[in-house]
Design a protein around this motif. Structure first.
Motif, PDB file in Angstrom:
ATOM      1  N   GLN A   1      54.577  51.116  47.940  1.00 59.98           N
ATOM      2  CA  GLN A   1      53.879  51.349  46.669  1.00 59.98           C
ATOM      3  C   GLN A   1      53.404  50.043  46.045  1.00 59.98           C
ATOM      4  N   VAL A   2      54.210  48.993  46.172  1.00 61.13           N
ATOM      5  CA  VAL A   2      53.786  47.695  45.639  1.00 61.13           C
ATOM      6  C   VAL A   2      52.541  47.205  46.374  1.00 61.13           C
ATOM      7  N   VAL A   3      52.570  47.276  47.698  1.00 60.47           N
ATOM      8  CA  VAL A   3      51.427  46.820  48.492  1.00 60.47           C
ATOM      9  C   VAL A   3      50.183  47.650  48.185  1.00 60.47           C
ATOM     10  N   SER A   4      50.332  48.960  48.091  1.00 61.68           N
ATOM     11  CA  SER A   4      49.183  49.823  47.771  1.00 61.68           C
ATOM     12  C   SER A   4      48.587  49.455  46.421  1.00 61.68           C
ATOM     13  N   HIS A   5      49.457  49.173  45.454  1.00 56.56           N
ATOM     14  CA  HIS A   5      49.000  48.800  44.113  1.00 56.56           C
ATOM     15  C   HIS A   5      48.259  47.470  44.146  1.00 56.56           C
ATOM     16  N   LEU A   6      48.756  46.533  44.949  1.00 62.71           N
ATOM     17  CA  LEU A   6      48.078  45.247  45.066  1.00 62.71           C
ATOM     18  C   LEU A   6      46.726  45.403  45.752  1.00 62.71           C
ATOM     19  N   LYS A   7      46.659  46.238  46.779  1.00 59.27           N
ATOM     20  CA  LYS A   7      45.393  46.448  47.485  1.00 59.27           C
ATOM     21  C   LYS A   7      44.348  47.091  46.585  1.00 59.27           C
ATOM     22  N   ARG A   8      44.806  47.895  45.620  1.00 59.82           N
ATOM     23  CA  ARG A   8      43.867  48.486  44.667  1.00 59.82           C
ATOM     24  C   ARG A   8      43.426  47.463  43.617  1.00 59.82           C
ATOM     25  N   ASN A   9      44.094  46.317  43.607  1.00 58.82           N
ATOM     26  CA  ASN A   9      43.745  45.255  42.655  1.00 58.82           C
ATOM     27  C   ASN A   9      43.480  43.953  43.407  1.00 58.82           C
ATOM     28  N   LYS A  10      42.578  44.027  44.393  1.00 55.48           N
ATOM     29  CA  LYS A  10      42.314  42.874  45.252  1.00 55.48           C
ATOM     30  C   LYS A  10      41.724  41.694  44.506  1.00 55.48           C
ATOM     31  N   GLN A  11      41.146  41.957  43.315  1.00 56.64           N
ATOM     32  CA  GLN A  11      40.577  40.862  42.541  1.00 56.64           C
ATOM     33  C   GLN A  11      41.650  39.966  41.935  1.00 56.64           C
ATOM     34  N   LYS A  12      42.901  40.414  41.984  1.00 63.34           N
ATOM     35  CA  LYS A  12      43.995  39.642  41.406  1.00 63.34           C
ATOM     36  C   LYS A  12      44.638  38.754  42.469  1.00 63.34           C
ATOM     37  N   TYR A  13      44.822  37.503  42.119  1.00 69.11           N
ATOM     38  CA  TYR A  13      45.433  36.546  43.032  1.00 69.11           C
ATOM     39  C   TYR A  13      46.959  36.608  42.864  1.00 69.11           C
ATOM     40  N   ILE A  14      47.573  37.542  43.580  1.00 71.38           N
ATOM     41  CA  ILE A  14      49.009  37.783  43.437  1.00 71.38           C
ATOM     42  C   ILE A  14      49.667  37.832  44.812  1.00 71.38           C
ATOM     43  N   ALA A  15      50.820  37.176  44.904  1.00 67.41           N
ATOM     44  CA  ALA A  15      51.668  37.265  46.097  1.00 67.41           C
ATOM     45  C   ALA A  15      52.957  37.985  45.717  1.00 67.41           C
ATOM     46  N   PHE A  16      53.504  38.738  46.664  1.00 68.62           N
ATOM     47  CA  PHE A  16      54.727  39.508  46.414  1.00 68.62           C
ATOM     48  C   PHE A  16      55.773  39.189  47.475  1.00 68.62           C
ATOM     49  N   HIS A  17      56.998  38.918  47.026  1.00 66.40           N
ATOM     50  CA  HIS A  17      58.118  38.667  47.942  1.00 66.40           C
ATOM     51  C   HIS A  17      59.257  39.622  47.603  1.00 66.40           C
ATOM     52  N   ALA A  18      59.786  40.290  48.611  1.00 71.59           N
ATOM     53  CA  ALA A  18      61.009  41.091  48.451  1.00 71.59           C
ATOM     54  C   ALA A  18      62.154  40.302  49.062  1.00 71.59           C
ATOM     55  N   ILE A  19      63.192  40.068  48.260  1.00 76.88           N
ATOM     56  CA  ILE A  19      64.305  39.236  48.710  1.00 76.88           C
ATOM     57  C   ILE A  19      65.604  40.029  48.614  1.00 76.88           C
ATOM     58  N   LYS A  20      66.312  40.084  49.713  1.00 72.95           N
ATOM     59  CA  LYS A  20      67.574  40.833  49.780  1.00 72.95           C
ATOM     60  C   LYS A  20      68.743  39.936  49.396  1.00 72.95           C
ATOM     61  N   ILE A  21      69.647  40.483  48.570  1.00 71.59           N
ATOM     62  CA  ILE A  21      70.835  39.753  48.159  1.00 71.59           C
ATOM     63  C   ILE A  21      71.996  40.150  49.077  1.00 71.59           C
ATOM     64  N   HIS A  22      72.626  39.160  49.671  1.00 69.58           N
ATOM     65  CA  HIS A  22      73.737  39.417  50.596  1.00 69.58           C
ATOM     66  C   HIS A  22      74.929  40.012  49.841  1.00 69.58           C
ATOM     67  N   ASP A  23      75.669  40.888  50.507  1.00 62.82           N
ATOM     68  CA  ASP A  23      76.841  41.514  49.878  1.00 62.82           C
ATOM     69  C   ASP A  23      77.850  40.469  49.400  1.00 62.82           C
ATOM     70  N   ASP A  24      78.013  39.380  50.165  1.00 63.77           N
ATOM     71  CA  ASP A  24      78.950  38.326  49.754  1.00 63.77           C
ATOM     72  C   ASP A  24      78.496  37.655  48.461  1.00 63.77           C
ATOM     73  N   THR A  25      77.186  37.569  48.285  1.00 65.93           N
ATOM     74  CA  THR A  25      76.645  36.991  47.055  1.00 65.93           C
ATOM     75  C   THR A  25      76.975  37.882  45.864  1.00 65.93           C
ATOM     76  N   ILE A  26      76.796  39.178  46.040  1.00 60.81           N
ATOM     77  CA  ILE A  26      77.101  40.128  44.965  1.00 60.81           C
ATOM     78  C   ILE A  26      78.583  40.068  44.613  1.00 60.81           C
ATOM     79  N   ALA A  27      79.430  39.935  45.634  1.00 60.46           N
ATOM     80  CA  ALA A  27      80.873  39.824  45.384  1.00 60.46           C
ATOM     81  C   ALA A  27      81.179  38.583  44.549  1.00 60.46           C
ATOM     82  N   GLN A  28      80.505  37.478  44.848  1.00 68.24           N
ATOM     83  CA  GLN A  28      80.717  36.254  44.065  1.00 68.24           C
ATOM     84  C   GLN A  28      80.197  36.412  42.639  1.00 68.24           C
TER      85      GLN A  28
END
Length: 354
Positions: free
Chosen positions: A79-106
């Motif tokens: 859905q994020v990518v589709s939304h960005l493709k519908r707004n190609k005039q916008k100079y936007i980059a998107f990153h999805a970053i996963k948080i490790h379970d050990d990080t959440i524990a800390q």
């Protein structure tokens, strides 16, 4: 974050207003001079955070959007990518970053610490191998594009609001352990005071480089509903005079001190920061709990994590489908007492059904 994304981040602030919403963390990509919007959650990606990300796409014309979560549903990323493709005039980059379970524990362990000790223990996260990991990227920013956002703020120190902005920036360097200094603040030309949350509802630190009477000042203010707390702290005023400042006083639901400001603004701010540090040290046990117990989190930490892991495995094996339900309830973010109570009731109902 810089290591994972390759960005050079500057001028970071928390809970920054942006349109009708607040951004968890707002920063600047120093190299390309474009804003960086960081949305965080410690549970799996959900619709609420997805809508926040889509709202940023709608409101921003350029920038980098970073979404951190425990894991991501493919449909959310699509859905994020589709939304960005519908707004190609916008100079936007998107990153999805996963948080490790050990990080959440800390993070959970850090949250149990004495609040003023958290800042000094954040390196516990950086010691985790692959604490966060980039799992998806979509970029529609031209390689040669440079924005106009700068990471170094310019101040007109003849203006009250800019003096307070500068004071806040200095406090972020001088007193970083007070996590409220990292939150975005509203400033206006008629208010000489910088307000910072005092750790409890109705209690606020207020600092002024030069108030209406011409003095530099730092006070802890108590609302009427915290009069009992004020009276309790007032009884220790002599101790505060010995440990914080000889001229500290308590009256009209305020505890603090005023002094003649120096002609050099930086000297005045340095004095305010020094008093603020001593206030935090001496007021902290009243506002944030007993620092003597802050080390309790360290006791049997490995055993605790082992027990949690065993419990997760037991639930996953013996109660199919329940594990995810419990995790979602336990990790669901709440921002007010009503939501907390509702979450607790749902958790109780879930456990009773088991």
């Amino acid at each position: 974050m810089e290591e994972v994304t390759g960005l050079k981040l500057g001028n970071i602030a928390a809970e920054e207003p942006f349109g009708r919403r607040k951004i968890d963390l707002l920063s600047v990509d120093v190299n390309r001079r474009i804003p960086v919007f960081i949305e965080t959650q410690i549970n799996p990606s959900d619709v609420r955070h997805l809508n926040t990300v889509l709202g940023i796409v709608e409101s921003a014309s350029e920038g980098v959007i970073i979404w951190l979560a425990r894991c991501f549903q493919k449909e959310h990323l699509d859905q994020v990518v589709s939304h960005l493709k519908r707004n190609k005039q916008k100079y936007i980059a998107f990153h999805a970053i996963k948080i490790h379970d050990d990080t959440i524990a800390q993070v959970e362990l850090l949250n149990q610490m004495y609040k003023l000790d958290i800042w000094h223990n954040l390196d516990r996260i950086t010691q985790i191998k692959h604490a966060i990991k980039k799992v998806f990227t979509y970029d529609q920013i031209p390689p040669t594009h440079t924005g106009r956002t700068v990471d170094v703020l310019q101040y007109d120190l003849t203006r009250i609001e800019d003096v307070n902005r500068y004071l806040l920036e200095c406090l972020r360097s001088e007193v970083p352990c007070c996590l409220n200094v990292w939150k975005s603040k509203k400033f206006n030309s008629s208010d000489s005071q910088l307000s910072l949350g005092g750790g409890k509802s109705g209690i606020t630190f207020k600092l002024s480089v030069k108030n209406q009477q011409g003095f530099a000042a730092i006070f802890l203010h108590f609302d009427a509903n915290q009069i009992g707390f004020y009276q309790m702290m007032k009884r220790d005023i002599q101790q505060f005079r010995e440990n914080i400042h000889t001229d500290i006083s308590a009256s009209n639901r305020k505890i603090g001190v005023t002094f003649e400001p120096d002609v050099d603004l930086d000297v005045t701010i340095s004095k305010l920061a020094s008093i603020f540090k001593r206030m935090l040290k001496n007021f902290g046990t009243y506002l944030y709990g007993d620092s003597k117990n802050s080390g309790a989190v360290e006791i049997a930490e490995c055993d605790l994590l082992d027990e949690i892991d065993k419990m997760r495995k037991w639930v996953g094996a013996g109660l199919p489908g329940v594990r995810l339900m419990l995790e979602n309830l336990l990790l669901e973010e709440v921002d007010n007492e009503q939501a907390f109570q509702a979450n607790r009731e749902r958790l109780s109902e879930c456990l009773m059904r088991i």
